[in-house]
Design a protein around this motif. Structure first.
Motif, short mmCIF file in Angstrom:
data_model
loop_
_atom_site.label_atom_id
_atom_site.label_comp_id
_atom_site.label_asym_id
_atom_site.label_seq_id
_atom_site.Cartn_x
_atom_site.Cartn_y
_atom_site.Cartn_z
N SER A 169 13.97 -49.76 -27.92
CA SER A 169 13.28 -48.92 -26.93
C SER A 169 12.26 -48.05 -27.64
CB SER A 169 14.30 -48.04 -26.21
OG SER A 169 14.67 -46.96 -27.04
N PRO A 201 8.19 -48.25 -19.61
CA PRO A 201 8.42 -48.28 -18.16
C PRO A 201 9.87 -48.65 -17.83
CG PRO A 201 6.37 -49.40 -18.71
CD PRO A 201 7.08 -49.13 -20.00
N GLY A 202 10.37 -48.09 -16.74
CA GLY A 202 11.75 -48.30 -16.35
C GLY A 202 12.10 -49.75 -16.03
N ASP A 203 11.08 -50.58 -15.83
CA ASP A 203 11.35 -51.98 -15.49
C ASP A 203 11.12 -52.91 -16.68
OD1 ASP A 203 8.63 -51.73 -15.59
OD2 ASP A 203 8.22 -52.72 -13.67
N ARG A 205 12.64 -54.06 -20.67
CA ARG A 205 13.74 -53.98 -21.61
C ARG A 205 13.42 -54.85 -22.82
NH1 ARG A 205 15.05 -51.01 -18.12
NH2 ARG A 205 17.12 -50.51 -17.29
N ALA A 244 5.16 -49.44 -12.25
CA ALA A 244 6.51 -49.83 -12.64
C ALA A 244 7.42 -49.82 -11.41
CB ALA A 244 7.05 -48.89 -13.70
N ALA A 246 11.26 -49.33 -9.87
CA ALA A 246 12.51 -48.66 -10.23
C ALA A 246 13.53 -49.73 -10.61
CB ALA A 246 13.03 -47.83 -9.06
N ALA A 247 14.22 -49.52 -11.75
CA ALA A 247 15.10 -50.56 -12.29
C ALA A 247 16.11 -51.02 -11.25
CB ALA A 247 15.79 -50.07 -13.55
N ASP A 248 16.63 -50.09 -10.46
CA ASP A 248 17.69 -50.51 -9.54
C ASP A 248 17.16 -51.19 -8.29
OD1 ASP A 248 16.61 -48.28 -8.46
OD2 ASP A 248 18.45 -47.06 -8.53
N ARG C 15 22.54 -37.88 -13.74
CA ARG C 15 22.73 -38.66 -12.51
C ARG C 15 23.29 -37.79 -11.39
NH1 ARG C 15 25.69 -43.97 -14.57
NH2 ARG C 15 23.96 -44.74 -15.80
#
Lengths: 425, 425, 425, 425
Positions: A169, A201-203, A205, A244, A246-248, C15
């Motif tokens: 990261s 960015p959160g999306d 990895r 980006a 949101a990952a979820d 969170r």
């Protein structure tokens, strides 16, 4: 990267052994090798090992070749010894006779490599040594045989159970990240800024495998984009101004780049494990992810089209997709496996061909190798074992109905360049 | 004990594989083994490996013996294949012929063990498996031969370069410390309070080797006392009411206990490296340390005295020292090496016999095995290589003049029990 | 002891609190503030604090000013209450009366800030809030008074004993390093490559202070060059093609850049501690280091020369050095302290003026502010306390004889621009 | 980000400052204090602070009292200065006048404590100093007033946002665990084996708050049992031979022990935060947990019964429960809050009284303080804020209908000892 105790002891050992190196050693390389292999204890051994590795580092290619030739010819097995040890074992199988047999079939150079590896930091040096051997030994059967000894030991040392998966990261150490930049071999990382866009960015990895004795050297890494739908173009995926997700909210994890980092570990396969473990990690972290898919190059497509005299320069998007699907499904090596190396890798892992896209990689490299086409391999986890089995035993390729349809359509056409008509729509 | 990334991935993998285990597998053990060795990819392999290890854990000794016999007889080398592969290699040495030869001489069970090790946590299970094999295979030549395959792989996996030295202190995790208590095999640790006394004072140190894949299991550890002078008795060293020395006032590091922790790693030697690295670490940390010495038991002394019919029950301190020195210097195995296993170990490492002490271990065990005598082996770092060389090649024991004097004195006496007189003063 | 636990709990808290933010809160900012300060337990408090900080983040400057004005006027001390609490305490000094007095003199806004800080991550937000206040409150006495409350609390929170010194290296996380690039305020870091040159060579070091609750935000950092002799020019020090010195051959540690990172911590001084601790660290690591010195800018030199009508445009190197020495030694503020802010800082720390150099900073900024001159301040550790004492009590500047000589020479000359002659040689 | 750096710098600082202590300092304690408070820089300050703390450590109680009296009388506020500073501020509110006011109301001893805290490790020493002050200052109003200054600073330093929640497990360092054993104040931990039983089983948890500058000292910790139903007896919960529940089968988290560790932090409340954060952590880790409840002692029950002349010695289980419910609901202090300190704590946090149990703590302590009765306080997260509000504003206690019924029943009876009849069934 590691804990205090480890670091301190490593620091120490490096100092300790470095100190030993300050004293010059008058022995020749061959004498050092013989001292190391013959050493009955560690005492003199570590010092010899240390000197051998140091001298090796300072060698030019010619000297390295001489070194490899010495290993290859003078430290080989003795067939007569093998035969007599085998007979003795057959006559009376016991601990002693089996041990003697094992010893006879293992060339001294294996023991040499194993003892060299007792030095802290040696594993990395030996991986580099094998990279040299692979490069210098091309076309020389005896050196290629010698390489089998390295490979044999590396298969034990780099056993899957010893590897550690680590997320990469923007919080990773810079000296690791600069290696990611250097080793990326699919879609070049042009700058630190470019790397930042692939990590922050959160999306996005990134994961790499490491070996405990080479904590600063990634062995292989994979870059992942979290997306809504299966992506169809690398330029969209890497667009500088994209927003980006949101990952979820992601439903798809797209593996868009896998790079092997160590030429000296050629033939020691990690990619399969990496993809599966990353997929499983992501599935745990983000339960909403449903689809695990690659966005992969088709490296040999244009070469093959040319070799087959198929016209493609003026093909439109649909035609390109037809040709790509056909190539992936039907272009085979003499042994019946797909011609395309990336296809062999993913199909061998149990993936299936999911979709092909035209105008998916508009970079010069993408245009040159595949007329801009790319492919998604789908890792459908419940079916991976079965897909793999079919591919491994019957060389059968699993593909979506769309891909199969495109391939079938292509087969009906006459694609040869000699034809006056281009490929059909 | 480890970093976030590592932990997370390990946690993940365990969950992932544990989940797989929930599904029962109808295949027999032999079918699972055959599936694992025959697997062309990791897909089905990991699952088979997982089931094999799980079933093994639940086996009783009889079932384990059957498992080992299967490996020993059905997964052995095929001598005819070896012979033909050897001939093919001799006729045309190449990558292919050498690889075929290597494959022929390696029994399938080695590949089995290697593939079992792909499961996270498997290394520990395989070490335990070998401990079972050593225990159950005693007296069975074929099982002892099978053990050579484990040993061969473990020598690669537990290569010195892969081990990590860690200080063990009162700040170490309790689950590690309880293993130190359990594994101490020289001078028993009676309680947590006893352990505390060996770790907390500024003049006490403890170090252990760990393997990266077994972070919770010490392989071997050594306990060290920092002292002014060379210590002559274990009860003084471990006295509850002693006053601690400031570490930087110490001149001597006394290694007073070394314990191997893993029966399954018998014959994979770490002790030599451990002592030398700890000595070097301490020398760096505390430059005032001048002497590195052990305070060691003499485990076979009374047995030998009895076997030689030497009277010692009423011997005084000086007589005991004379007998101990004589035993260490002159009692030999048929192969010319010292009878005493601890002496063999330290002399083989390049240490010399420095001094012997009577009334040095007054515990029942110490009285029973050596009439209370103990010995110091001295690691004189500049001379260690030379001592080792002499011992390894000429079986020559280096000792202080005092020890040599005691041995010489003993030789002049007639020590036999048949004599009416006790040993002389 | 383990960062894992810390990380996990932090992740969790974020969170947890983020979730709470999803529910909108209809209360006005003033109501939220009043709820937070009035809360008798943490229950409703944390939620109010969370909403206040979230709303603040979304405010524009005008809204922020209104927020500060509310704190300044409506949450101030009540002089009458102070007076009566004081009288009660004087009449009967006790726990109760003293506590009532302490409560009366502390404005509610201090309690507000303290309670805001109960949210994880709030410290960073409050430091940012104060940066806004300093910027927006310029020229407004009441807002400057309000700032004193922030300052008072920050002095407790950022107490020296709470700060952690960390080496910054090429193995530091990239998200920290990009802040080093951004915050460097003395000699700009132009790129990652430039940063690499300041971190990787063995003769370069960098250290920063961190606060435990802001682990990703350096507070201040210093860059150090290890050199043979006292360096006389920044361009030599940072030359791209220079050869690195082995660290243990260095005799001098040159502090060539110190940057404060947080405008919101203005007036909370860390630089003094940083230099001394880094000097002590380096002295321990590298015992051969004898000299600790800065290579510092002289930011106000040309401004002062101009204000004094001194000709310097055509001055040669020696003249520049004379003028620089003179300025540093003799140009004073009305309160008798040196005009130069960097000089005030280092002299106040107990350093002495060691040497001045012409053509030492050829960058546009260096030319503009000091005609290219730079200065070394020497930290002579045994004399630092005494130098500091003299400077603090008698405003006496300690300097080398060379500097004193240059200053004396300058005083004999008439340096005014009205003179037809330039400064003498 | 790395603990290595932190540790190294801490190690360094300790050495550095320890070295300074070797030089004796002829100044008296009062001179040292005056030097520290008067120091204009850190130079001489750190050394004075160091000497003060060292001398304090070596003082006996009488000397400590003298030290505290000096702080109390000679370093107090000056009422006249306060008055004039206040007037100046009223006349012209500005940065300067407000700063002067703030300075006048803060006694020099606060600055002293703040400067002492600049030494690494000082926080712990100052917490210990306050523990001494609380102990020695009982009954002395001026020393109790002095304590308010410590309290004021500790409220800033131990701000909730600075605390770190850490799981305590069998993998925690032994030197932390031995403190858990020592500090447990509710249900004694008898041995390491006993501790192991509270940490190792999968249905047991323990968490502690730490402050970053006191990493080896827990501030407060809570022990948790994961259970199916709300537990009704401590001996069942801690039974040696009980079978552990799989964590993911638990529906209830029972907080069965909360211990404050630092007498010097009396009045700085952490328990509220701890319970809520642990509850939130566990809810995240184990989504099946539905009930968060304590199993708490009723420390003043028998004392109160005796003071009310209520017969309870021969009461049966139901009678005991009736009395316990009545006591918790109806026994009040003059200020209207519950008499029971544990009840005040949990009700103040927003918990409700859920159930009482007889024969729930059969230990001698449990029998003596509450005739074996225990109580469950329920943390019903959605209602916690509302419960808290009612309790804080109206002193209203929330309880289950069963508890309210028992209390109502008790009120109808005449419970006095003077009655010939025991409490009714």
């Amino acid at each position: 990267m590691t804990i205090l105790g480890d670091l301190l002891s490593t620091i120490f050992e490096r100092r300790y052994l470095t100190a030993a190196l300050d004293k010059p050693d008058a022995r020749s390389m061959e004498e050092l090798i013989s001292a190391l292999v013959g050493a009955t204890g560690e005492v003199s051994g570590l010092s010899a090992a240390n000197h051998i590795l140091k001298r090796y580092r300072e060698m030019n290619d010619e000297e390295k070749l001489a070194f490899f030739r010495h290993l290859s010819s003078d430290m080989n097995i003795d067939p007569d010894k093998v035969r007599s040890a085998l007979e003795a074992y057959e006559a009376d199988p016991s601990k002693q006779s089996y041990r003697a047999f094992m010893s006879s079939v293992e060339p001294d150079r294996q023991e040499l490599i194993r003892r060299l590896n007792q030095i802290p930091g040696a594993t990395e040096a030996l991986v580099q040594m094998r990279a040299d051997l692979l490069r210098l030994g091309r076309g020389d059967p005896r050196l290629q045989a010698l390489d089998q000894d390295f490979r044999h030991l590396f298969l034990s040392w780099f056993n899957r159970g010893f590897l550690v998966l680590r997320p990469i990261s923007w919080e990773s150490p810079a000296h690791i990240l600069e290696k990611i930049i250097a080793y990326e071999s699919v879609h070049e990382i042009a700058s630190w800024e470019d790397l930042r866009r692939r990590l922050v960015p959160g999306d996005r990895r990134c994961f790499a495998f490491f070996h405990p004795t080479m904590p600063d050297e990634p062995l292989i890494f994979v870059e992942v984009a979290l997306t809504s739908a299966v992506p169809g173009s690398i330029q969209d995926l890497l667009a500088e101004d994209r927003e980006a997700l949101a990952a979820d909210e992601a439903r798809t994890a797209a593996f868009y780049s896998i790079s092997n980092c160590q030429p000296g570990l050629a033939g020691i396969s990690f990619g399969n494990s990496l993809i599966k473990q990353v997929a499983a990690d992501l599935a745990t972290e983000l339960p909403a992810l449903k689809t695990f898919v690659t966005l992969s190059p088709i490296p040999e497509l244009t070469n093959w089209l040319k070799s087959e005299d198929i016209l493609f320069e003026d093909a439109d998007a649909k035609q390109i997709r037809t040709l790509a699907a056909h190539y992936l499904m039907s272009a085979k090596r003499p042994d019946g496996l797909p011609l395309d190396p990336v296809a062999r890798f993913h199909l061998g892992n149990g993936a299936m061909i999911h979709a092909v896209h035209a105008e998916a990689d508009l970079s010069p490299k993408g245009q040159a190798q595949s007329a801009g086409a790319m492919v998604n391999y789908l890792y459908d986890l419940p079916k991976v074992a079965q897909n793999h089995e079919r591919f491994a035993t019957a060389k059968e390729i699993t593909a979506s109905s769309e891909i199969r349809g495109l391939d079938a359509a292509a087969k009906k056409l006459d694609l040869r360049r000699s034809e006056s008509e281009p490929v059909a729509n």
